[in-house]
Write a protein that holds these residues in place. Structure first.
Motif, PDB file in Angstrom:
ATOM      1  N   TRP A  16     -13.914 -14.730  -0.212  1.00 22.75           N
ATOM      2  CA  TRP A  16     -12.237 -14.235   0.007  1.00 22.75           C
ATOM      3  C   TRP A  16     -11.907 -13.430  -1.405  1.00 22.75           C
ATOM      4  CZ3 TRP A  16      -7.817 -16.146  -2.932  1.00 22.75           C
ATOM      5  CH2 TRP A  16      -6.787 -15.547  -2.413  1.00 22.75           C
ATOM      6  N   HIS A  17     -12.243 -14.031  -2.420  1.00 22.49           N
ATOM      7  CA  HIS A  17     -11.874 -13.114  -3.897  1.00 22.49           C
ATOM      8  C   HIS A  17     -12.354 -11.991  -3.589  1.00 22.49           C
ATOM      9  CE1 HIS A  17      -9.195 -15.462  -6.242  1.00 22.49           C
ATOM     10  NE2 HIS A  17      -9.980 -16.327  -6.010  1.00 22.49           N
ATOM     11  N   LYS A  18     -13.694 -11.717  -3.203  1.00 24.63           N
ATOM     12  CA  LYS A  18     -14.675 -10.488  -3.424  1.00 24.63           C
ATOM     13  C   LYS A  18     -13.904  -9.567  -2.427  1.00 24.63           C
ATOM     14  CE  LYS A  18     -18.624  -8.567  -3.794  1.00 24.63           C
ATOM     15  NZ  LYS A  18     -19.973  -8.281  -4.189  1.00 24.63           N
ATOM     16  N   ILE A  19     -13.718  -9.921  -1.180  1.00 18.74           N
ATOM     17  CA  ILE A  19     -13.042  -9.038  -0.239  1.00 18.74           C
ATOM     18  C   ILE A  19     -11.924  -8.555  -0.666  1.00 18.74           C
ATOM     19  CG2 ILE A  19     -12.348  -8.792   2.099  1.00 18.74           C
ATOM     20  CD1 ILE A  19     -14.533 -10.946   2.976  1.00 18.74           C
ATOM     21  N   ASN A  20     -11.122  -9.306  -1.261  1.00 14.66           N
ATOM     22  CA  ASN A  20      -9.666  -9.151  -1.566  1.00 14.66           C
ATOM     23  C   ASN A  20      -9.917  -7.932  -2.837  1.00 14.66           C
ATOM     24  OD1 ASN A  20      -7.529 -10.130  -0.554  1.00 14.66           O
ATOM     25  ND2 ASN A  20      -8.243 -12.012  -0.904  1.00 14.66           N
ATOM     26  N   ASP A  21     -10.774  -8.319  -3.644  1.00 15.60           N
ATOM     27  CA  ASP A  21     -11.125  -7.423  -4.817  1.00 15.60           C
ATOM     28  C   ASP A  21     -11.506  -5.958  -4.564  1.00 15.60           C
ATOM     29  OD1 ASP A  21     -10.354  -9.260  -6.588  1.00 15.60           O
ATOM     30  OD2 ASP A  21     -12.094  -9.803  -7.537  1.00 15.60           O
ATOM     31  N   LEU A  22     -12.451  -6.058  -3.581  1.00 13.55           N
ATOM     32  CA  LEU A  22     -13.041  -4.844  -3.013  1.00 13.55           C
ATOM     33  C   LEU A  22     -11.791  -4.025  -2.205  1.00 13.55           C
ATOM     34  CD1 LEU A  22     -16.289  -5.848  -1.323  1.00 13.55           C
ATOM     35  CD2 LEU A  22     -16.267  -4.374  -3.316  1.00 13.55           C
ATOM     36  N   SER A  23     -10.925  -4.394  -1.546  1.00 11.74           N
ATOM     37  CA  SER A  23      -9.964  -3.720  -0.997  1.00 11.74           C
ATOM     38  C   SER A  23      -8.723  -3.393  -2.041  1.00 11.74           C
ATOM     39  CB  SER A  23      -9.342  -4.331   0.170  1.00 11.74           C
ATOM     40  OG  SER A  23      -8.926  -5.296  -0.079  1.00 11.74           O
ATOM     41  N   ALA A  24      -8.466  -4.240  -2.903  1.00 10.11           N
ATOM     42  CA  ALA A  24      -7.490  -3.806  -3.939  1.00 10.11           C
ATOM     43  C   ALA A  24      -8.167  -2.843  -4.672  1.00 10.11           C
ATOM     44  CB  ALA A  24      -7.324  -5.044  -4.905  1.00 10.11           C
ATOM     45  N   HIS A  25      -9.276  -2.577  -5.015  1.00 10.10           N
ATOM     46  CA  HIS A  25      -9.971  -1.600  -5.711  1.00 10.10           C
ATOM     47  C   HIS A  25      -9.630  -0.140  -4.981  1.00 10.10           C
ATOM     48  CE1 HIS A  25     -12.313  -0.405  -9.339  1.00 10.10           C
ATOM     49  NE2 HIS A  25     -12.865   0.387  -8.341  1.00 10.10           N
ATOM     50  N   ALA A  26     -10.043  -0.572  -3.979  1.00  9.18           N
ATOM     51  CA  ALA A  26      -9.826   0.853  -2.885  1.00  9.18           C
ATOM     52  C   ALA A  26      -8.490   1.401  -3.018  1.00  9.18           C
ATOM     53  CB  ALA A  26     -10.379   0.727  -1.543  1.00  9.18           C
ATOM     54  N   PHE A  27      -7.434   0.324  -2.700  1.00 13.36           N
ATOM     55  CA  PHE A  27      -6.181   0.829  -2.651  1.00 13.36           C
ATOM     56  C   PHE A  27      -5.599   1.687  -3.939  1.00 13.36           C
ATOM     57  CE2 PHE A  27      -5.274  -3.281   0.112  1.00 13.36           C
ATOM     58  CZ  PHE A  27      -5.838  -2.494   1.114  1.00 13.36           C
ATOM     59  N   ASP A  28      -6.285   1.067  -5.098  1.00 18.27           N
ATOM     60  CA  ASP A  28      -5.803   1.483  -6.307  1.00 18.27           C
ATOM     61  C   ASP A  28      -6.128   3.082  -6.517  1.00 18.27           C
ATOM     62  OD1 ASP A  28      -4.700  -0.806  -7.258  1.00 18.27           O
ATOM     63  OD2 ASP A  28      -6.362  -1.537  -8.652  1.00 18.27           O
ATOM     64  N   SER A  29      -7.115   3.458  -6.067  1.00 17.86           N
ATOM     65  CA  SER A  29      -7.312   5.045  -6.220  1.00 17.86           C
ATOM     66  C   SER A  29      -6.246   5.623  -5.328  1.00 17.86           C
ATOM     67  CB  SER A  29      -8.850   5.055  -5.617  1.00 17.86           C
ATOM     68  OG  SER A  29      -9.003   5.354  -4.476  1.00 17.86           O
ATOM     69  N   ILE A  30      -5.865   5.263  -4.356  1.00 16.83           N
ATOM     70  CA  ILE A  30      -5.079   6.129  -3.712  1.00 16.83           C
ATOM     71  C   ILE A  30      -3.376   5.781  -4.388  1.00 16.83           C
ATOM     72  CG2 ILE A  30      -3.232   5.945  -1.580  1.00 16.83           C
ATOM     73  CD1 ILE A  30      -5.576   6.329   0.098  1.00 16.83           C
ATOM     74  N   TYR A  31      -3.213   4.689  -4.857  1.00 19.82           N
ATOM     75  CA  TYR A  31      -1.972   4.375  -5.646  1.00 19.82           C
ATOM     76  C   TYR A  31      -2.200   5.424  -6.912  1.00 19.82           C
ATOM     77  CZ  TYR A  31      -1.052   0.177  -3.036  1.00 19.82           C
ATOM     78  OH  TYR A  31      -0.919  -0.641  -1.956  1.00 19.82           O
ATOM     79  N   ARG A  32      -3.195   5.639  -7.420  1.00 18.76           N
ATOM     80  CA  ARG A  32      -3.386   6.492  -8.600  1.00 18.76           C
ATOM     81  C   ARG A  32      -3.164   7.651  -8.283  1.00 18.76           C
ATOM     82  NH1 ARG A  32      -8.480   5.426 -10.011  1.00 18.76           N
ATOM     83  NH2 ARG A  32      -8.239   3.133  -9.869  1.00 18.76           N
ATOM     84  N   GLU A  33      -3.529   8.245  -7.268  1.00 20.60           N
ATOM     85  CA  GLU A  33      -3.536   9.719  -6.831  1.00 20.60           C
ATOM     86  C   GLU A  33      -1.854   9.936  -6.693  1.00 20.60           C
ATOM     87  OE1 GLU A  33      -6.353  11.199  -3.940  1.00 20.60           O
ATOM     88  OE2 GLU A  33      -5.245  12.946  -3.757  1.00 20.60           O
ATOM     89  N   LEU A  34      -1.451   8.985  -5.976  1.00 22.94           N
ATOM     90  CA  LEU A  34       0.325   9.182  -5.739  1.00 22.94           C
ATOM     91  C   LEU A  34       0.937   8.926  -6.948  1.00 22.94           C
ATOM     92  CD1 LEU A  34       0.055   7.592  -1.830  1.00 22.94           C
ATOM     93  CD2 LEU A  34       0.387  10.393  -2.713  1.00 22.94           C
ATOM     94  N   GLY A  35       0.609   8.138  -8.215  1.00 30.06           N
ATOM     95  CA  GLY A  35       1.446   8.083  -9.102  1.00 30.06           C
ATOM     96  C   GLY A  35       2.141   6.811  -8.554  1.00 30.06           C
ATOM     97  N   ILE A  36       1.449   5.652  -7.884  1.00 32.07           N
ATOM     98  CA  ILE A  36       2.579   4.419  -7.648  1.00 32.07           C
ATOM     99  C   ILE A  36       1.928   3.414  -8.363  1.00 32.07           C
ATOM    100  CG2 ILE A  36       2.716   2.847  -5.705  1.00 32.07           C
ATOM    101  CD1 ILE A  36       2.828   5.081  -3.900  1.00 32.07           C
ATOM    102  N   HIS A  37       2.794   2.645  -9.054  1.00 33.48           N
ATOM    103  CA  HIS A  37       2.318   1.380  -9.817  1.00 33.48           C
ATOM    104  C   HIS A  37       3.015   0.215  -9.576  1.00 33.48           C
ATOM    105  CE1 HIS A  37       5.701   1.923 -12.775  1.00 33.48           C
ATOM    106  NE2 HIS A  37       5.509   0.918 -12.973  1.00 33.48           N
ATOM    107  N   PHE A  38       2.537  -0.767  -9.786  1.00 32.40           N
ATOM    108  CA  PHE A  38       3.405  -2.240  -9.525  1.00 32.40           C
ATOM    109  C   PHE A  38       3.399  -2.960 -10.581  1.00 32.40           C
ATOM    110  CE2 PHE A  38       1.488  -0.750  -5.612  1.00 32.40           C
ATOM    111  CZ  PHE A  38       2.440  -0.697  -4.687  1.00 32.40           C
ATOM    112  N   ASP A  39       4.503  -3.795 -10.940  1.00 30.31           N
ATOM    113  CA  ASP A  39       4.397  -4.912 -11.857  1.00 30.31           C
ATOM    114  C   ASP A  39       3.641  -5.973 -11.548  1.00 30.31           C
ATOM    115  OD1 ASP A  39       6.228  -3.130 -13.657  1.00 30.31           O
ATOM    116  OD2 ASP A  39       7.783  -3.786 -11.860  1.00 30.31           O
ATOM    117  N   HIS A  40       4.004  -6.569 -10.288  1.00 26.58           N
ATOM    118  CA  HIS A  40       3.180  -7.611  -9.599  1.00 26.58           C
ATOM    119  C   HIS A  40       2.356  -7.350  -8.385  1.00 26.58           C
ATOM    120  CE1 HIS A  40       5.292 -10.090 -12.535  1.00 26.58           C
ATOM    121  NE2 HIS A  40       6.418  -9.317 -12.426  1.00 26.58           N
ATOM    122  N   GLN A  41       1.346  -8.012  -8.230  1.00 27.22           N
ATOM    123  CA  GLN A  41       0.727  -7.951  -6.794  1.00 27.22           C
ATOM    124  C   GLN A  41       0.560  -9.287  -6.379  1.00 27.22           C
ATOM    125  OE1 GLN A  41      -1.406  -4.802  -5.598  1.00 27.22           O
ATOM    126  NE2 GLN A  41      -1.986  -3.805  -7.675  1.00 27.22           N
TER     127      GLN A  41
END
Ligand code: ARG
Length: 597
Positions: free
Chosen positions: A249-274
């Motif tokens: 479950w951790h692994k699947i979440n990490d994989l998808s969080a990592h993929a989300f991050d690359s789009i967040y980076r491209e869009l200049g979006i950041h979070f204080d908490h997830q």
């Protein structure tokens, strides 16, 4: 005007950032001083027809009518009670049956332009709006192991803009990505991961492969009852804390969080908490206990539910806060989330962004939270479900690829940048390729973003490449271009727009073009107010578009680089402030501005 010690132009009078708000307060206290019934009179300040002034107070009419008084006489009384200094700021007059008109004096316009001369000074002017208020903004919040598609962009870009706007206006903003990282889908995901995964595909594109795994597992449960049992068993194992399944479950979440991050980076979006849904797993029992003890929740067919007898629909349509099999659901975690944000984050206000289809959920959530907090004597924060409509294709139906699949967000962004690159190359073939690529990034991503923000978020809108990339109309290319046009005026004159020397000695606006532009600039304060009060970025977009239009009118009518130093300085001042407000506004919307394009 004179240059102050720090080199800023400082007016002989201090002028507040939000002139309209101050005026409203001044009219109200004048009304009180004039003996109008306290609490019965509101100034009702509006933007006036420009022929009559900048603002109009309409409140006298209703007040006088209800009391059979002569409205003009009441208006006269208020005018007489206005402080003398107000007449230095405004030209004041009574019109028609008793409207009070206020026109900004040219010296006031000049003072405002002198005072708000940098993004930092605009920000400190705006900061009083939400000073001391803590906002939790829950945005983006996708579900684990699913591709981000076009529909996800609205929550991301509107959320990011709202966070920037609130922070600019003084709020302390806590950005929380409430990921959907818990739920029954993990039975299929874990079983599929164990039996169906392709490691090479997983390494190449994790979300694509996880989605494939999920779909294949889902299909298998439909044809093979043994798989259905196995999937259920995997879910039970996860929920009871089995180490292997938890690790997966951790692994699947990490994989998808990592993929989300690359789009967040491209869009200049950041979070204080997830803090995803799973974060609340150990906080759900308290919700069930307290709501039951408060008499708000009760058993119904094995589930724990809340009804709202005072509501036309929710008196019979239950808010299910625990399923009949004892499992938690979206409502359970959201109730725990409300509590956590109130108690742990001490939120004054909570805003959650999702599409409008979740309106019922959030209405029930809020009704329930209100009663719950009231019953337990808790402080109640403000809450807003910041909902939005859908993005439609040019056929007016939900936007899809030719094969009927949802369009992946990454593919959309890539196409935007490619199309922008072709446009820039066509317009400015002389620029080096690296620069054209950089410009294409800002224009392409900016265009997609702006198209979304410029619409009232409550409406659906039709996505059209041609429209969003047009250099005319209320689009990102038009506004980004307006910025570069002003930058080039300074470049050609060998001046720096941020340098006070270029604008020293500026006199007050005189020509119609100068005056209209200056008034529009002062209106930035009002539009920030409106945009944050309704959490609707399109108000700011419309304003920036109109500002660029006023600038064009001014620039066509009034030559900037003239011989007379005072005239040149004041026109350069207007250019510099238009640039400042355009750039500040576009950055608040999340767009990257350019020096040339
Ligand atoms: N994960 C949800 C979805 O994709 C959105 C969550 C929004 N936030 C919340 N607190 N409910 O629809």
């Amino acid at each position: 005007m004179r240059a102050g010690g720090d080199g800023r132009l400082s007016g002989w009078m201090h002028v507040s950032f939000n002139i309209a708000a101050d005026l409203e307060a001044a009219v109200l206290s004048a009304a009180q001083a004039a003996g109008l019934e306290p609490g019965a009179f509101a100034p009702e300040l509006r933007a006036a027809d420009p022929r009559h002034g900048d603002f109009q107070a309409n409140g006298v009419l209703g007040y006088a009518k209800a009391r059979k008084l002569n409205p003009r006489a009441v208006a006269e009384q208020i005018l007489a009670a206005l402080p003398a200094s107000l007449r230095e700021t405004f030209e004041v007059g009574i019109a028609g049956p008793g409207f009070i008109n206020f026109r900004l004096q040219p010296s006031t316009l000049l003072a405002w332009l002198g005072e708000y001369d940098s993004a930092a000074h605009l920000k400190s002017g705006a900061a009083s709006l939400y000073q001391g208020q803590r906002y939790v903004v829950d945005f983006s919040s996708p579900n684990t192991a699913k591709q981000l598609h076009v529909g996800h962009i609205r929550g991301m870009v509107i959320g990011e803009a709202i966070c920037r706007l609130l922070a600019f206006c003084g709020a302390e903003v806590i950005r929380d990505n409430h990921i959907g990282d818990w739920g029954t889908q993990f039975g299929k995901l874990i079983w599929g991961y164990k039996h169906l995964r392709n490691d090479a595909a997983l390494a190449a594109d994790p979300l694509e492969e996880l989605e494939r795994i999920y779909k294949a597992a889902d299909a298998a449960t439909k044809t093979d009852p043994a798989v259905l049992d196995a999937v259920r068993a995997e879910l039970v194992r996860l929920q009871s804390g089995d180490a292997e399944n938890l690790a997966l479950w951790h692994k699947i979440n990490d994989l998808s969080a990592h993929a989300f991050d690359s789009i967040y980076r491209e869009l200049g979006i950041h979070f204080d908490h997830q803090l995803g849904e799973s974060f609340y797993n150990d906080k759900l029992q308290q919700v069930y206990d307290e709501l039951t003890a408060a008499g708000l929740a009760g058993e119904s067919q094995g589930a724990l539910v809340v009804f709202h007898p005072e509501h036309p629909r929710f008196k019979t349509q239950p808010f299910i806060i625990r399923k009949s099999d004892g499992a938690s659901n979206y409502a359970s975690t959201d109730l725990a989330t409300m509590l956590y944000r109130t108690e742990h984050f001490r939120a004054d206000a909570i805003a959650v962004l999702t599409d409008a289809r979740q309106a019922d959920h959030f209405e029930q959530l809020w009704l329930t939270t209100r009663k719950w907090f009231e019953h337990t004597g808790r402080r109640l924060p403000r809450f807003e479900h910041v909902s939005f409509g859908s993005i439609l294709g040019e056929d007016g139906k939900a936007i899809k690829t030719r094969s009927g699949d949802p369009i992946k967000l990454q593919a959309l962004l890539d196409e935007a940048v490619e199309r922008a690159f072709a446009l820039v190359t066509e317009k400015s073939p002389e620029l080096p390729e690296a620069e054209r690529r950089d410009i294409a990034g800002a224009v392409g991503i900016g265009a997609v973003r702006y198209a979304d923000l410029a619409q009232n978020r409550s409406s659906d809108y039709i996505f059209s490449w041609e429209k969003i990339l047009a250099f005319e109309g209320n689009t990102a290319p038009y506004l980004l271009y307006a910025v570069t046009r002003i930058r080039s005026i300074f470049r050609k004159a060998g001046l720096d727009p941020a340098d006070a020397a270029a604008t020293a000695g500026a006199t007050a606006p005189e020509t119609p073009g100068e005056t209209a532009l200056a008034r529009k600039l002062v209106g930035f304060a009002t539009v920030l107010n409106l945009t944050t009060a309704q959490l609707r970025p399109h108000f700011l977009c419309t304003y920036l578009y109109e500002l660029a239009g006023e600038f064009s009118t001014f620039y066509a009518a009034d030559k900037v680089i003239v011989d007379e130093p005072a005239v040149k300085a004041r026109r350069l001042l207007l250019c510099a402030r238009t640039l400042l407000v355009l750039e500040t506004g576009l950055q608040l919307l999340g767009l990257r501005t350019l020096a040339r394009m």
